[in-house]
Design a protein around this motif. Sequence first.
Motif, mmCIF file in Angstrom:
data_model
loop_
_atom_site.group_PDB
_atom_site.id
_atom_site.type_symbol
_atom_site.label_atom_id
_atom_site.label_comp_id
_atom_site.label_asym_id
_atom_site.label_seq_id
_atom_site.Cartn_x
_atom_site.Cartn_y
_atom_site.Cartn_z
ATOM 1 N N GLN A 1 0.813 -1.218 0.000
ATOM 2 C CA GLN A 1 0.000 0.000 0.000
ATOM 3 C C GLN A 1 0.848 1.270 0.000
ATOM 4 O O GLN A 1 0.317 2.363 -0.193
ATOM 5 C CB GLN A 1 -0.911 0.028 1.243
ATOM 6 C CG GLN A 1 -1.810 -1.184 1.386
ATOM 7 C CD GLN A 1 -2.804 -1.300 0.257
ATOM 8 O OE1 GLN A 1 -3.262 -0.293 -0.288
ATOM 9 N NE2 GLN A 1 -3.163 -2.506 -0.109
ATOM 10 N N LEU A 2 2.163 1.100 0.191
ATOM 11 C CA LEU A 2 3.017 2.261 0.437
ATOM 12 C C LEU A 2 3.083 3.199 -0.766
ATOM 13 O O LEU A 2 2.975 4.428 -0.621
ATOM 14 C CB LEU A 2 4.422 1.788 0.826
ATOM 15 C CG LEU A 2 5.374 2.858 1.348
ATOM 16 C CD1 LEU A 2 4.788 3.574 2.560
ATOM 17 C CD2 LEU A 2 6.723 2.227 1.718
ATOM 18 N N PHE A 3 3.256 2.671 -1.956
ATOM 19 C CA PHE A 3 3.376 3.536 -3.133
ATOM 20 C C PHE A 3 2.090 4.322 -3.358
ATOM 21 O O PHE A 3 2.129 5.529 -3.628
ATOM 22 C CB PHE A 3 3.709 2.696 -4.370
ATOM 23 C CG PHE A 3 4.003 3.519 -5.589
ATOM 24 C CD1 PHE A 3 5.196 4.205 -5.720
ATOM 25 C CD2 PHE A 3 3.069 3.623 -6.609
ATOM 26 C CE1 PHE A 3 5.464 4.973 -6.843
ATOM 27 C CE2 PHE A 3 3.316 4.381 -7.737
ATOM 28 C CZ PHE A 3 4.522 5.060 -7.853
ATOM 29 N N ASP A 4 0.951 3.663 -3.203
ATOM 30 C CA ASP A 4 -0.331 4.345 -3.376
ATOM 31 C C ASP A 4 -0.484 5.460 -2.361
ATOM 32 O O ASP A 4 -0.946 6.570 -2.678
ATOM 33 C CB ASP A 4 -1.479 3.334 -3.240
ATOM 34 C CG ASP A 4 -2.814 3.923 -3.652
ATOM 35 O OD1 ASP A 4 -2.845 4.698 -4.624
ATOM 36 O OD2 ASP A 4 -3.822 3.608 -3.009
ATOM 37 N N ALA A 5 -0.112 5.174 -1.106
ATOM 38 C CA ALA A 5 -0.219 6.194 -0.064
ATOM 39 C C ALA A 5 0.675 7.389 -0.373
ATOM 40 O O ALA A 5 0.289 8.546 -0.155
ATOM 41 C CB ALA A 5 0.148 5.588 1.291
ATOM 42 N N ARG A 6 1.863 7.137 -0.884
ATOM 43 C CA ARG A 6 2.777 8.239 -1.214
ATOM 44 C C ARG A 6 2.257 9.071 -2.383
ATOM 45 O O ARG A 6 2.440 10.292 -2.422
ATOM 46 C CB ARG A 6 4.169 7.682 -1.518
ATOM 47 C CG ARG A 6 4.886 7.195 -0.262
ATOM 48 C CD ARG A 6 6.207 6.547 -0.564
ATOM 49 N NE ARG A 6 6.944 6.215 0.650
ATOM 50 C CZ ARG A 6 8.072 5.512 0.672
ATOM 51 N NH1 ARG A 6 8.593 5.062 -0.472
ATOM 52 N NH2 ARG A 6 8.682 5.245 1.816
ATOM 53 N N ALA B 1 10.493 6.751 -6.403
ATOM 54 C CA ALA B 1 11.064 5.838 -7.397
ATOM 55 C C ALA B 1 9.990 4.857 -7.863
ATOM 56 O O ALA B 1 9.122 4.452 -7.092
ATOM 57 C CB ALA B 1 12.242 5.078 -6.799
ATOM 58 N N THR B 2 10.045 4.497 -9.135
ATOM 59 C CA THR B 2 9.067 3.540 -9.677
ATOM 60 C C THR B 2 9.787 2.281 -10.122
ATOM 61 O O THR B 2 10.904 2.335 -10.640
ATOM 62 C CB THR B 2 8.307 4.150 -10.861
ATOM 63 O OG1 THR B 2 9.235 4.522 -11.880
ATOM 64 C CG2 THR B 2 7.528 5.374 -10.418
ATOM 65 N N ASP B 3 9.115 1.131 -9.928
ATOM 66 C CA ASP B 3 9.731 -0.155 -10.242
ATOM 67 C C ASP B 3 9.297 -0.731 -11.583
ATOM 68 O O ASP B 3 9.950 -1.628 -12.109
ATOM 69 C CB ASP B 3 9.402 -1.181 -9.140
ATOM 70 C CG ASP B 3 10.020 -0.793 -7.804
ATOM 71 O OD1 ASP B 3 11.083 -0.155 -7.818
ATOM 72 O OD2 ASP B 3 9.433 -1.140 -6.761
ATOM 73 N N ASP B 4 8.183 -0.253 -12.122
ATOM 74 C CA ASP B 4 7.680 -0.845 -13.357
ATOM 75 C C ASP B 4 6.816 0.174 -14.094
ATOM 76 O O ASP B 4 6.630 1.303 -13.639
ATOM 77 C CB ASP B 4 6.884 -2.122 -13.067
ATOM 78 C CG ASP B 4 5.775 -1.907 -12.047
ATOM 79 O OD1 ASP B 4 5.244 -0.770 -11.966
ATOM 80 O OD2 ASP B 4 5.423 -2.856 -11.334
ATOM 81 N N GLU B 5 6.288 -0.233 -15.243
ATOM 82 C CA GLU B 5 5.479 0.670 -16.061
ATOM 83 C C GLU B 5 4.224 1.120 -15.313
ATOM 84 O O GLU B 5 3.838 2.290 -15.387
ATOM 85 C CB GLU B 5 5.080 -0.020 -17.369
ATOM 86 C CG GLU B 5 4.225 0.852 -18.273
ATOM 87 C CD GLU B 5 3.869 0.190 -19.592
ATOM 88 O OE1 GLU B 5 2.965 0.702 -20.296
ATOM 89 O OE2 GLU B 5 4.497 -0.837 -19.930
ATOM 90 N N ASP B 6 3.574 0.198 -14.600
ATOM 91 C CA ASP B 6 2.342 0.549 -13.899
ATOM 92 C C ASP B 6 2.586 1.669 -12.894
ATOM 93 O O ASP B 6 1.834 2.646 -12.854
ATOM 94 C CB ASP B 6 1.778 -0.682 -13.197
ATOM 95 C CG ASP B 6 0.534 -0.360 -12.379
ATOM 96 O OD1 ASP B 6 -0.499 -0.023 -12.997
ATOM 97 O OD2 ASP B 6 0.596 -0.424 -11.137
ATOM 98 N N GLU B 7 3.629 1.546 -12.085
ATOM 99 C CA GLU B 7 3.924 2.588 -11.106
ATOM 100 C C GLU B 7 4.327 3.892 -11.789
ATOM 101 O O GLU B 7 3.942 4.977 -11.342
ATOM 102 C CB GLU B 7 5.027 2.114 -10.157
ATOM 103 C CG GLU B 7 4.565 1.058 -9.167
ATOM 104 C CD GLU B 7 5.600 0.737 -8.115
ATOM 105 O OE1 GLU B 7 5.280 -0.011 -7.188
ATOM 106 O OE2 GLU B 7 6.759 1.235 -8.221
ATOM 107 N N PHE B 8 5.096 3.787 -12.870
ATOM 108 C CA PHE B 8 5.495 4.994 -13.600
ATOM 109 C C PHE B 8 4.262 5.735 -14.115
ATOM 110 O O PHE B 8 4.168 6.969 -14.014
ATOM 111 C CB PHE B 8 6.423 4.623 -14.767
ATOM 112 C CG PHE B 8 6.814 5.791 -15.627
ATOM 113 C CD1 PHE B 8 7.913 6.567 -15.319
ATOM 114 C CD2 PHE B 8 6.062 6.135 -16.754
ATOM 115 C CE1 PHE B 8 8.263 7.666 -16.102
ATOM 116 C CE2 PHE B 8 6.400 7.218 -17.542
ATOM 117 C CZ PHE B 8 7.515 7.983 -17.213
ATOM 118 N N VAL B 9 3.325 4.997 -14.683
ATOM 119 C CA VAL B 9 2.121 5.625 -15.240
ATOM 120 C C VAL B 9 1.281 6.253 -14.133
ATOM 121 O O VAL B 9 0.789 7.387 -14.274
ATOM 122 C CB VAL B 9 1.304 4.587 -16.032
ATOM 123 C CG1 VAL B 9 -0.062 5.156 -16.423
ATOM 124 C CG2 VAL B 9 2.071 4.150 -17.273
#
Length: 595
Positions: free
Chosen positions: A377-382, A406-414
């Motif tokens: 849940q951490l990336f979403d919260a940030r 920082a993003t780990d993949d395309e989904d997080e980057f988008v």
Amino acid sequence: MAGFFKLSEFPKMNRRIGLGLLAGLLTAGCALVPSGGDSDEVREAAEAPEQEAPAAPAEPEFKLPDVALDGELLYLVLLGEVAASRGDRETAAESLMEAARISRDPRLAQRATRIALDAGRFEVAREAASLWVTLQPDQDQARAALALIMVEQGRIADAAAELIALLRNDGEPASNELSRVARLLGQLSNQDNALAAMERVVAAFQDNADAHFAAAFLADRVGRDELVIDALERALVLRPDWEEAALAKLGHLIQNQYPREQVAAFALGFLAAAPEANRVRISYARYLIDQEASGAALEQFQEVLKQDPENTTGLMSAGLLSIQEEQYKAARKYLARHLKLTPENDQIRVYLGQIAEEQERYAAAEKWYREVSDQSQLFDARLRLGTVIHEREGVEAAMAHLDSLATDDEDEFVRLALTKELVLRRAEELERAKHMLDDAVARYPANGDLLYARGLLSARLKRINEHEQDMRTLLEEDPNNAHALNALGYTLADSTDRFDEAFELISKALQMRPDDPFILDSMGWVHYRLGNHQDAIEYLERALSQRDDAEIAAHLGEVLWVVGDRERARKVWKRARREDPDNHVLNETIERLNP
């Protein structure tokens, strides 16, 4: 749909009689009607892989025949096993059957039954199984095998008599015993014979609700919808408050797409008689969510919580539905109670942060987001924290925070790029947002979410050619993309004179999503641009009734103003401005028409 009991969730098995059907039954020592044990026992045995003939047990449960292993008998056994190993099942079945006749050994009768079944020699299989039953009359698996063979041969009366006798071993049959019979019958290749045998079994136990329930499973297994409903209704007549049968019927109605009125009539009727049947209530509520009846679904989950205040499924569902219905105070109450029961659940902290954002309690929202530590849940919260920082500290602080992620993949980057675009768009820094999305699309040029977001932003910037290019790219990949069809259609209606083309695009989108308020809004707007004012008002009123949105209100108010109903137009605008005072479309419309 997940969450409700499905008849089809009974284990799936091979419907061809033979090794795929009875290998486990014949080799694993599993009785059809054991004196106890788990109901999965038959399933595990029936799904067992093919095995060689089992070794004789150290302590046989039956008396072995006193027969000398002379030359003839040894020859027949060896001939049968060698033929079986070479794939000559017919020779194997005949040889082992003859060996069983001579020796009167039940192990050879069992082996001959299995080989004959695999060879498709049903008459030999029946003879072997009959001998097996004669030699071991108390062996339930032998009697079950004989019954199934007779069903496949069409000897329904004899087969049913055998099954009924099995079920009556210990008096009235138990639920798991009846379900085993239904499962075994459901594996047969001749479905009509299986149903006919089950009908006779049910007739013998017609006052037993479990018998009708088992018949419903079999009917569902072979695709006889009308028999499923009839059997479940008979079960519920015998046990009107039986939640398991009600779940099965509700699941069957939903899976087979019965009319919504029929689903509601059954569910509400059962719940009126059994108000504490929370599993049925939850299943029905989930169905209502799928039907986009969120208000009605919320009412059902609220009833669940009256019966069981600590039901976590009810608390989560009621919380999320309350958010959707913009009942934020209630949503906070449900989710806070859930968090108290499951303090490790960071997903709830994210939801509570979103509620605080909607209520413009930005300090509380930041607190919730900063408390999240679960990696899932951490990336979403940030990301969400970035929008809060924008509200509290301004756009530069928000962008600095988001740039640090920082993003780990395309989904997080988008997702990160779309959050940045949201922050910049809210700050009316549209050019900066456009440049950022250009860079994002350059990195992932085929990503539909990025193309769609950039296309919408281009429309805001009145760069119609760029908007159309992005939407056309999406539609080349997916011609039925309702959102792209609607966006392009609306833009052509709003910013060009290509009204006929716009109407065609929006009509196609509306066919796919007939109740989407934004597509209804677009249809109203294109009618307005075509001069069809009454049609425009009807579509826009329908859209606004489904979603209280400032842009829809701006459009409806404009059409009302143009047709002369200016008092009503002002009321529509006033109400919308009270809810969303910063909406640029609403404010531009009011200033242009009623400065």
